[in-house]
Write a protein that holds these residues in place. Structure first.
Motif, PDB file in Angstrom:
ATOM      1  N   LEU A 105     -17.921 -13.976   8.657  1.00 54.94           N
ATOM      2  CA  LEU A 105     -18.993 -13.857   7.650  1.00 54.94           C
ATOM      3  C   LEU A 105     -20.356 -13.835   8.334  1.00 54.94           C
ATOM      4  CD1 LEU A 105     -20.370 -13.936   4.871  1.00 54.94           C
ATOM      5  CD2 LEU A 105     -19.845 -16.390   4.755  1.00 54.94           C
ATOM      6  N   ILE A 109     -23.027 -10.306   8.345  1.00 53.24           N
ATOM      7  CA  ILE A 109     -24.340 -10.231   7.679  1.00 53.24           C
ATOM      8  C   ILE A 109     -25.202  -9.149   8.342  1.00 53.24           C
ATOM      9  CG2 ILE A 109     -26.518 -11.511   7.420  1.00 53.24           C
ATOM     10  CD1 ILE A 109     -24.781 -13.926   6.609  1.00 53.24           C
ATOM     11  N   ASP A 110     -25.022  -8.988   9.649  1.00 54.49           N
ATOM     12  CA  ASP A 110     -25.867  -8.021  10.359  1.00 54.49           C
ATOM     13  C   ASP A 110     -25.146  -6.792  10.880  1.00 54.49           C
ATOM     14  OD1 ASP A 110     -27.595 -10.876  11.437  1.00 54.49           O
ATOM     15  OD2 ASP A 110     -28.418  -9.318  10.141  1.00 54.49           O
ATOM     16  N   ASN A 112     -21.906  -3.769   9.996  1.00 54.57           N
ATOM     17  CA  ASN A 112     -20.973  -3.194   9.013  1.00 54.57           C
ATOM     18  C   ASN A 112     -19.536  -3.588   9.314  1.00 54.57           C
ATOM     19  OD1 ASN A 112     -22.745  -1.814   7.357  1.00 54.57           O
ATOM     20  ND2 ASN A 112     -22.664   0.070   8.558  1.00 54.57           N
ATOM     21  N   ARG A 129     -17.017  -5.292   6.330  1.00 53.32           N
ATOM     22  CA  ARG A 129     -17.744  -5.899   5.210  1.00 53.32           C
ATOM     23  C   ARG A 129     -16.977  -5.688   3.903  1.00 53.32           C
ATOM     24  NH1 ARG A 129     -24.107  -4.103   5.811  1.00 53.32           N
ATOM     25  NH2 ARG A 129     -24.843  -5.954   6.917  1.00 53.32           N
ATOM     26  N   ARG A 130     -16.339  -4.552   3.766  1.00 54.17           N
ATOM     27  CA  ARG A 130     -15.596  -4.263   2.522  1.00 54.17           C
ATOM     28  C   ARG A 130     -14.507  -5.300   2.293  1.00 54.17           C
ATOM     29  NH1 ARG A 130     -11.263  -1.138   0.630  1.00 54.17           N
ATOM     30  NH2 ARG A 130     -11.735  -0.216  -1.401  1.00 54.17           N
ATOM     31  N   LEU A 132     -14.362  -8.367   3.284  1.00 45.44           N
ATOM     32  CA  LEU A 132     -14.940  -9.675   2.923  1.00 45.44           C
ATOM     33  C   LEU A 132     -15.461  -9.647   1.482  1.00 45.44           C
ATOM     34  CD1 LEU A 132     -15.270 -12.348   4.329  1.00 45.44           C
ATOM     35  CD2 LEU A 132     -17.545 -11.646   5.036  1.00 45.44           C
ATOM     36  N   LEU A 133     -16.147  -8.565   1.112  1.00 46.71           N
ATOM     37  CA  LEU A 133     -16.690  -8.459  -0.251  1.00 46.71           C
ATOM     38  C   LEU A 133     -15.564  -8.438  -1.286  1.00 46.71           C
ATOM     39  CD1 LEU A 133     -19.601  -5.958   0.375  1.00 46.71           C
ATOM     40  CD2 LEU A 133     -19.828  -8.342  -0.358  1.00 46.71           C
ATOM     41  N   LYS A 134     -14.425  -7.818  -0.932  1.00 44.69           N
ATOM     42  CA  LYS A 134     -13.283  -7.806  -1.862  1.00 44.69           C
ATOM     43  C   LYS A 134     -12.745  -9.210  -2.074  1.00 44.69           C
ATOM     44  CE  LYS A 134      -9.970  -4.696  -1.506  1.00 44.69           C
ATOM     45  NZ  LYS A 134      -9.088  -3.717  -0.804  1.00 44.69           N
ATOM     46  N   PHE A 136     -14.505 -11.986  -1.817  1.00 44.93           N
ATOM     47  CA  PHE A 136     -15.483 -12.724  -2.642  1.00 44.93           C
ATOM     48  C   PHE A 136     -15.332 -12.342  -4.108  1.00 44.93           C
ATOM     49  CE2 PHE A 136     -17.414 -15.263   0.322  1.00 44.93           C
ATOM     50  CZ  PHE A 136     -17.937 -14.578   1.400  1.00 44.93           C
ATOM     51  N   ARG A 137     -15.110 -11.051  -4.376  1.00 47.93           N
ATOM     52  CA  ARG A 137     -14.949 -10.611  -5.758  1.00 47.93           C
ATOM     53  C   ARG A 137     -13.707 -11.253  -6.375  1.00 47.93           C
ATOM     54  NH1 ARG A 137     -13.115  -4.677  -6.693  1.00 47.93           N
ATOM     55  NH2 ARG A 137     -11.319  -5.660  -5.704  1.00 47.93           N
TER      56      ARG A 137
ATOM     57  N   LEU B 105     -22.078  -6.344  -7.066  1.00 48.39           N
ATOM     58  CA  LEU B 105     -20.941  -6.708  -6.199  1.00 48.39           C
ATOM     59  C   LEU B 105     -19.853  -5.650  -6.287  1.00 48.39           C
ATOM     60  CD1 LEU B 105     -19.108  -8.479  -4.443  1.00 48.39           C
ATOM     61  CD2 LEU B 105     -18.658  -9.900  -6.456  1.00 48.39           C
ATOM     62  N   ILE B 109     -18.743  -3.030  -2.892  1.00 48.46           N
ATOM     63  CA  ILE B 109     -17.435  -3.047  -2.207  1.00 48.46           C
ATOM     64  C   ILE B 109     -17.202  -1.697  -1.524  1.00 48.46           C
ATOM     65  CG2 ILE B 109     -14.936  -3.025  -2.660  1.00 48.46           C
ATOM     66  CD1 ILE B 109     -15.481  -5.452  -4.503  1.00 48.46           C
ATOM     67  N   ARG B 129     -25.641  -4.560   1.038  1.00 50.44           N
ATOM     68  CA  ARG B 129     -24.527  -5.469   1.316  1.00 50.44           C
ATOM     69  C   ARG B 129     -25.027  -6.715   2.052  1.00 50.44           C
ATOM     70  NH1 ARG B 129     -19.565  -1.791   3.730  1.00 50.44           N
ATOM     71  NH2 ARG B 129     -18.435  -1.492   1.784  1.00 50.44           N
TER      72      ARG B 129
END
Ligand SMILES: Nc1ncnc2c1ncn2[C@@H]1O[C@@H]2COP(=O)(O)O[C@H]3[C@@H](O)[C@H](n4cnc5c(N)ncnc54)O[C@@H]3COP(=O)(O)O[C@H]2[C@H]1O
Ligand SMILES: Nc1ncnc2c1ncn2[C@@H]1O[C@@H]2COP(=O)(O)O[C@H]3[C@@H](O)[C@H](n4cnc5c(N)ncnc54)O[C@@H]3COP(=O)(O)O[C@H]2[C@H]1O
Lengths: 143, 143
Positions: A105, A109-110, A112, A129-130, A132-134, A136-137, B105, B109, B129
């Motif tokens: 994580l 942050i910095d 892709n 990043r995708r 990780l965002l999935k 979190f969702r 969000l 993604i 992001r």
């Protein structure tokens, strides 16, 4: 299984995209080849390895486009005469195979994506990043 | 103030990077100019507006590089003869000014950033992001 995703217990090796599904290029490839791989896959940047399979860094469309801009105009012959090794970015963060996702994580942050290596510096996979965002969702809807 | 970040109550307009800090190009710019903006800022893609300030879509290094690849070799003169309008991507998702961050969000993604527009389709800002990942990191340490 989203129930089992926890930043401090999920290991990077459990989440990463395996190296065999990662588009990569070699140090000694001409830039023209690297640009073709980036264009065909649509990715803005991919990992670079050497002939022994050791991770060396990242090459991006930005690196290649910048190399093509000569003093006055775009110098296309640079694509044929220059190698990946001449323009790539060697100073990028990596993760170890058994790091926890919390460390991923911080890096994402910095960046892709971040490359995952083993003790012999071989590329084992990438975390994006995708991914990780999935997580979190999914966690947001479960809590 | 991270305490006040909640996906279902924080509004997009409270988090976005304002349009005056967003690198953008115009529909009628030559590709050469767009490539220069992308190279100077280091961004892989930026928003495109028309001469009235209406949001039109996104242009990326990928769009430009693909336009330069002719049948046999890289055709540099395409950079001078083609416009942003000829190669940009017009079908991209946008957010409304008063949407909640939960909607951002979902879009982030699959996209590195998303453009925020008002009722007259003018670009108000972007959500990236990075911004979202920073909020997740801060929330993780507070909970
Ligand atoms: N061919 C494709 N198919 C489907 N979706 C695509 C795509 N190309 C791009 N995207 C979408 O756009 C995002 C940004 O891609 P980008 O190329 O800038 O940045 C990418 C790329 O540089 C690298 N990457 C992802 N998957 C890769 C793979 N299998 N091999 C090598 N590099 C990869 O990781 C970065 C972040 O990836 P992430 O998935 O978070 O985020 C991706 C993904 O959501
Ligand atoms: N000049 C720079 N300075 C500092 N960091 C940089 C940078 N260029 C790239 N980065 C870092 O790399 C990430 C990916 O950048 P990319 O250009 O693919 O993708 C970027 C870019 O296409 C766009 N973007 C970000 N800020 C922008 C701005 N002020 N104007 C226009 N587009 C912007 O949003 C995407 C996602 O941005 P995000 O911040 O999440 O994620 C950025 C940021 O973490």
């Amino acid at each position: 299984d989203t129930e089992s995703f926890h930043l401090e217990t999920t290991l990077v090796k459990e989440m990463m995209i395996d190296a065999d599904k990662v588009a990569q290029v070699q140090l000694s490839n001409p830039l023209e080849h690297a640009l073709l791989v980036l264009t065909k896959t649509g990715y803005n940047a991919v990992p670079v390895s050497n002939f022994e399979g050791k991770f060396e860094g990242i090459i991006s469309k930005s690196n290649i486009v910048e190399a093509m801009f000569g003093l006055e105009q775009i110098e296309v012959e640079r694509l044929q005469n220059h190698l990946v090794e001449d323009v790539m970015n060697k100073k990028v963060p990596t993760l170890q195979y058994d790091d926890i996702m919390e460390k991923a994580l911080h890096t994402l942050i910095d960046y892709n994506f971040v490359c995952v290596v083993n003790d012999e510096e071989e590329l084992m996979g990438i975390i994006t990043r995708r991914q990780l965002l999935k997580q979190f969702r999914n966690k947001y809807y479960l809590d």
